[in-house]
Enzyme design. Sequence first.
Site, PDB file in Angstrom:
ATOM      1  N   ASP A 112       2.421  -5.021   0.594  1.00 46.17           N
ATOM      2  CA  ASP A 112       2.506  -3.567   0.678  1.00 46.17           C
ATOM      3  C   ASP A 112       1.926  -3.154   2.044  1.00 46.17           C
ATOM      4  O   ASP A 112       1.415  -3.979   2.803  1.00 46.17           O
ATOM      5  CB  ASP A 112       1.792  -2.895  -0.501  1.00 46.17           C
TER       6      ASP A 112
HETATM    7  C1  BGC Z   1       3.673   2.057  -1.170  1.00 49.91           C
HETATM    8  C2  BGC Z   1       4.929   1.283  -1.414  1.00 49.91           C
HETATM    9  C3  BGC Z   1       5.973   1.641  -0.393  1.00 49.91           C
HETATM   10  C4  BGC Z   1       5.415   1.419   0.996  1.00 49.91           C
HETATM   11  C5  BGC Z   1       6.395   1.763   2.096  1.00 49.91           C
HETATM   12  C6  BGC Z   1       3.219   1.976   0.269  1.00 49.91           C
HETATM   13  O1  BGC Z   1       2.169   2.840   0.498  1.00 49.91           O
HETATM   14  O2  BGC Z   1       2.656   1.596  -2.037  1.00 49.91           O
HETATM   15  O3  BGC Z   1       5.394   1.548  -2.710  1.00 49.91           O
HETATM   16  O4  BGC Z   1       7.138   0.903  -0.605  1.00 49.91           O
HETATM   17  O5  BGC Z   1       4.275   2.242   1.154  1.00 49.91           O
HETATM   18  O6  BGC Z   1       6.659   3.095   2.138  1.00 49.91           O
END
Ligand code: BGC
Length: 762
Positions: A292
């Site tokens: 993530d």
């Molecule tokens: C989130 C993810 C997301 C990623 C990209 C993160 O903060 O937890 O779910 O896909 O950002 O936007």
Amino acid sequence: MSPLRTRIASAVLLSLVSPLGYVSPVIAQQSAPPPIDPAALRFSNDLLKRMTLEEKIGQMTQVALNSPDGPGVEDRIRKGQVGSLLFIKDPREINRMQHIAMDESRLHIPLLIGFDVIHGYRTIYPVPLAMAASWDPQVAETAQRMAAREASSFGIRWAFAPMVDIARDPRWGRIMEGAGEDPYLGARMAEAQVRGFQGKQLSDPDTLLACVKHFGGYGGAVGGRDYDSVNLSDDQLWNVYLKPYQAAVNAGAGSLMSAYMDLNSVPATGNRWLLHDVLRDQWKFPGFVVSDWESVKSLTTHGFSKDDHDAAVRAANAGVDMEMTSHTFREQLPAAVKNGEVSQAVIDDAVREILIAKYRLGLFKNPYADLDRNARETLSAEQRAASRKAATRTAVLLRNEGNLLPFKQAPPTMAVIGPLADSKPDTMGSWSLAGHPADTVTVLEGLKQRFPSTKIQSTKGVETYREQPSIFDDQFPDPKPTLTTDAAKKAEFDHALDMVRNSDVTVMVLGEAQPMSGERASRASLSLPGKQQELLEAAVATGKPIILMLLNGRPLDITWASQHVPAILEMWYPGTEGGNAAADLISGDANPGGKLPVTWPRNVGQIPLYYADNLTQIAAEPDTRYWDETSAPLYPFGFGLSYSNFALSNLHVNESTLHIGQPLHASIDVENTSTVPGDDTVQLYIHQRAGSASRPVRELKAFQRITVPANQKRTVDLVLQPNELTYWSASTHTWVTEPGVFDIWIGDSVKANAHATFTLTK
Ligand code: BGC
């Protein structure tokens, strides 16, 4: 590290063997993802041989265009230092970047362009919690198929979805991104979304690679506080939280995202047990894992790794193949490989899987956005129609006293009141980052269009804003308050009440503004934010008929409304066509048939509250588990009304004795006793009466949504699959299928009372 993280897709028998040695053949068959395409494997292995270490680590690097690394990324693409881009939306820009990768980099490796296509891209569909409320996996599959068609026409080929985190605490803002509390419903929605994104074959140009997230257990955050630690027993992990991820993996999801938080004190992004032992060894996941956002770097913030170098080493060795946004891989892995902390095999495994994904998507042949298709697909009539239909199928009718809904005829006058009545962003909901508010039809607009002869008046009455900024403020700005003095607020409140008094009927559109729900949008309360409750109570006090329409991403405290407001329609965040869908439902052009994918608490103090708890020392009745509140929810899981009335009868269970490994067939008659056609969802629950561990009081194990014509009866057949009787036993620490007596109930909510039993034998 075995070179066979090339993962031969053999069935996972080991984990399915019970202490008594029973293995259900059905489980064994279902427990493996599709095998790797040999051509993709050959191609990737050949390419791998020609890559330098720097180029390999480049493939393991994703750059977000809106991060400090974004500017100047072109040069790094040219040097083969970037494998993927995130947060790039303009198809011409995407093509320009792809040309740099394809024409100017040494090995001509295309970029994988990712985006959070959570519930639509430019055309916004209802949020995933709403999709689960449809209890119709086809709704979720179609929505993601349509989203894939549209997003891929922009050159995006990777969706950071489905989010399959089980959530049993509605304080957690991200509950709106998943399918709610139940592993069975969650698993069916997870598979459906993977099918929708990935289409018939990934190489078709209109597909998106799915990314199952956030692995694993992210929805269990302590106190519902986003990113907080998660502590889950093995029983909860295996029998509840991990189930939808495995279903998505088995459905062929091409990638998976590691989560932010600590799972039982080991951060998920550095958790080799999760990312390797479970995902690779047991589940045989053949795709690649992306971290993530900055979650590799933040292993140090967790107090887990000592610095960036340690973080990169531990994430890579745990099984993270690509790093999102932070650049610890890029900066630390070259030295780590040279000094042997990370083996060449770990790097090769990671890169091979990323190249396989690119190959399967057809990117080596054509990574470019098709601008003609883009013009045809973007917000097309077909997209809008699909979004509108989805929003009618996801709505849940919670109350309808005196059949206030639907309108028998167009009312002469109507008031449409509330801060969300005419708000485009709040109709779309969080994670609508490529949607344009201007494209969206609000409830007010939808009602005006549907009831042209009705005199409609509308105003906000109150304004609601988040007290703290949202992480999305720069990408999706929230309007600023306009009522800044007490006098202005009172005048607006009174103005709204005048409208209610002067109208035949009022639709109050209340709930949560979109930044109040989603990531980093947890709450300590479930009340209607701001002064909405006061407005609602004052409107009801006028004595005029009131319909409460909710736009929100979590159950809210509507206990007062459930007793005083005659009609309550849960619309969730319905998307681009939300206002038209709302008008379809209010007018009766569409009949609500959604059911709750979550247990709806009556009081925030009851949380966590879910139906599948275990029986306890004290019987549920009389209800004395709290002395100051009932422990019953406001609305049970699986509940939802319709404009039709249904009578369920004639439960039939074909087998009273069942051998392990055999399916059980059951049926029930559903009669529509009303004069309008409508949908009901038949749900099958079981309970294992005794075993090596306590089993939940009820567990959903099959369901089907059906349409029944007016005054007609339909028989619904449901199959209880043999693998649904297998569970992970906390006492034997194995998967078991235990002979004994089971209860079975079928009905149209978890309160189902048509009951039978069957005996499972060897
Ligand atoms: C989130 C993810 C997301 C990623 C990209 C993160 O903060 O937890 O779910 O896909 O950002 O936007």
